[in-house]
Design a protein around this motif. Structure first.
Motif, PDB file in Angstrom:
ATOM      1  N   GLN A   1      74.952  16.488  20.240  1.00 10.47           N
ATOM      2  CA  GLN A   1      75.936  17.571  20.309  1.00 10.47           C
ATOM      3  C   GLN A   1      77.213  17.115  20.993  1.00 10.47           C
TER       4      GLN A   1
ATOM      5  N   VAL B   1      67.468  24.513  18.137  1.00 10.79           N
ATOM      6  CA  VAL B   1      66.393  23.573  18.465  1.00 10.79           C
ATOM      7  C   VAL B   1      66.190  23.521  19.977  1.00 10.79           C
ATOM      8  N   GLN B   2      67.283  23.493  20.730  1.00 16.02           N
ATOM      9  CA  GLN B   2      67.186  23.430  22.180  1.00 16.02           C
ATOM     10  C   GLN B   2      66.536  24.689  22.761  1.00 16.02           C
TER      11      GLN B   2
ATOM     12  N   THR C   1      69.133  15.825  21.642  1.00 17.53           N
ATOM     13  CA  THR C   1      69.968  16.817  20.968  1.00 17.53           C
ATOM     14  C   THR C   1      71.252  17.090  21.748  1.00 17.53           C
TER      15      THR C   1
ATOM     16  N   LEU D   1      71.623  22.677  16.448  1.00 15.54           N
ATOM     17  CA  LEU D   1      70.976  21.985  17.560  1.00 15.54           C
ATOM     18  C   LEU D   1      70.740  22.929  18.741  1.00 15.54           C
TER      19      LEU D   1
END
Length: 163
Positions: A24, A58-59, A20, A55
């Motif tokens: 990014q 998500v991280q 990710t 993202l």
């Protein structure tokens, strides 16, 4: 949780986190450098920015789950310290749902001929919020387990005094 399962989960979390960050960085570079193979129209740029923000959610979830896995490995997950990571996961899921609703709104004008796509995308956003609610229920179960663990420790201390 076995050592193999913890190791495998940590490896997967690490690979997804690195992936990710890589995506990014590439998307940010495309936005900043102007080397966009597309025409740079507003919806595409907006979608890229929303994807970068998505993202991040998500991280955050990956880091929080990684910390919780570490607590499971050490046997300290049934403590008040775990709540901040569970709250982080819940926040990340809600943020992902908001990102999804933003994508739905950006995509909606292009779907005027077929509004069903927008309705389906909205339904997916509601389902993502449902996952956040499931994790919230699991947090409540963790709260009960921590309270029982504290009570059991208190009772054990009282029993040790009697003995």
């Amino acid at each position: 949780m076995g050592k193999l399962a913890v190791g495998a989960l940590r490896a997967v979390l690490g690979v997804v986190l690195v992936g990710t960050v890589f995506v990014q960085a590439l998307m940010l570079w495309t936005l900043v450098s102007g080397n966009d193979p597309e025409d740079g129209s507003m919806p595409l740029t907006a979608l890229r920015v929303v994807t970068i923000v998505g993202l991040v959610s998500v991280q955050v979830a990956l880091v929080c789950v990684g910390r919780l896995v570490g607590m499971v490995r050490r046997g300290t997950v049934f403590s008040s310290a775990a709540f901040r990571y569970v709250d982080g996961v819940i926040g990340a899921i809600v943020a992902a749902a908001l990102v999804w609703f933003t994508v739905t709104a950006i995509n909606a004008p292009g779907q005027r001929d077929d509004p069903g796509v927008t309705l389906i995308m909205g339904g997916i956003g509601v389902a993502i919020l449902g996952v956040a609610l499931i994790v919230l229920v699991l947090r409540m179960l963790l709260t009960q387990a921590v309270a029982r663990d504290v009570e059991a420790a208190r009772m054990q201390a009282e029993l040790n005094e009697v003995i």
